[in-house]
Write an enzyme that holds these catalytic residues in place. Sequence first.
Site, PDB file in Angstrom:
ATOM      1  N   CYS A  40       0.812  -1.225   0.000  1.00  0.00           N
ATOM      2  CA  CYS A  40       0.000   0.000   0.000  1.00  0.00           C
ATOM      3  C   CYS A  40       0.844   1.274   0.000  1.00  0.00           C
ATOM      4  CB  CYS A  40      -0.986   0.002   1.162  1.00  0.00           C
ATOM      5  SG  CYS A  40      -0.254  -0.176   2.797  1.00  0.00           S
ATOM      6  N   ASP A 163      -7.923   5.202  -0.919  1.00  0.00           N
ATOM      7  CA  ASP A 163      -7.428   3.996  -0.254  1.00  0.00           C
ATOM      8  C   ASP A 163      -6.843   3.025  -1.280  1.00  0.00           C
ATOM      9  OD1 ASP A 163      -7.048   1.645   1.144  1.00  0.00           O
ATOM     10  OD2 ASP A 163      -9.043   1.589   2.025  1.00  0.00           O
ATOM     11  N   HIS A 165      -5.905  -0.019  -1.037  1.00  0.00           N
ATOM     12  CA  HIS A 165      -6.043  -1.437  -0.719  1.00  0.00           C
ATOM     13  C   HIS A 165      -7.032  -2.177  -1.625  1.00  0.00           C
ATOM     14  CE1 HIS A 165      -4.254   0.370   2.877  1.00  0.00           C
ATOM     15  NE2 HIS A 165      -3.676  -0.790   3.021  1.00  0.00           N
TER      16      HIS A 165
END
Length: 208
Positions: A40, A163, A165
């Site tokens: 990440c 994000d 992810h």
Amino acid sequence: MLLKIDQILDEIDETIDIVRGTLYFYHYKCDEQDDRGWGCGYRTLQTLCSWIINVKEEYSTSIVPSITKIQEILVDLEDKPVSFIKSKQWIGTCEATMILSQLYDVDCKIIHISNGYNLLNYMNLLSKHFHDFGSPVMMGGDADAASKCILAVRSNKQLLILDPHYSGPSFTSINKLHESGYLKWYNVPNDFVSSSFYNLCLPQLKKV
């Protein structure tokens, strides 16, 4: 095909300070490399790189570095051992600062925040950053080790987080990204971990 982000919100009012310019959404497996669980930080850094390439004219023909290329640069800078290359070791804001300086001659400010609750005390600073520079901000932590990309501040109470992810097919529109929850407003401090410190990497490059 990576999602190009150049209009993050349909409506922007005086309560919102937001990134200016164009960036691309880098996320788990976006280039076929399976980095789930460890990549990440690299992906958030790649998103920052995509923004810089679109802002700095002298780098307009550059390509965003791969995860392996980032690892090789950190080894060349003698920050990591040779075994770091092609490993699954993660990176954070400090490594991101070194990469942005080495590749693009961009200085970054690192802000250390002792815990999630204290984020409230830095909202004015983040608002000022978006007003003065307009660059995306990388966020990392310890108990909350998930890297995040901050794209906006609203009313000094919320952060718009991209994000990395996500590991599915690339989104076809910004609306789909919003609907997925991988781009959403986080409430400060309730949506952050009170026991975790946080580090912020703020590129000191202005989008005019």
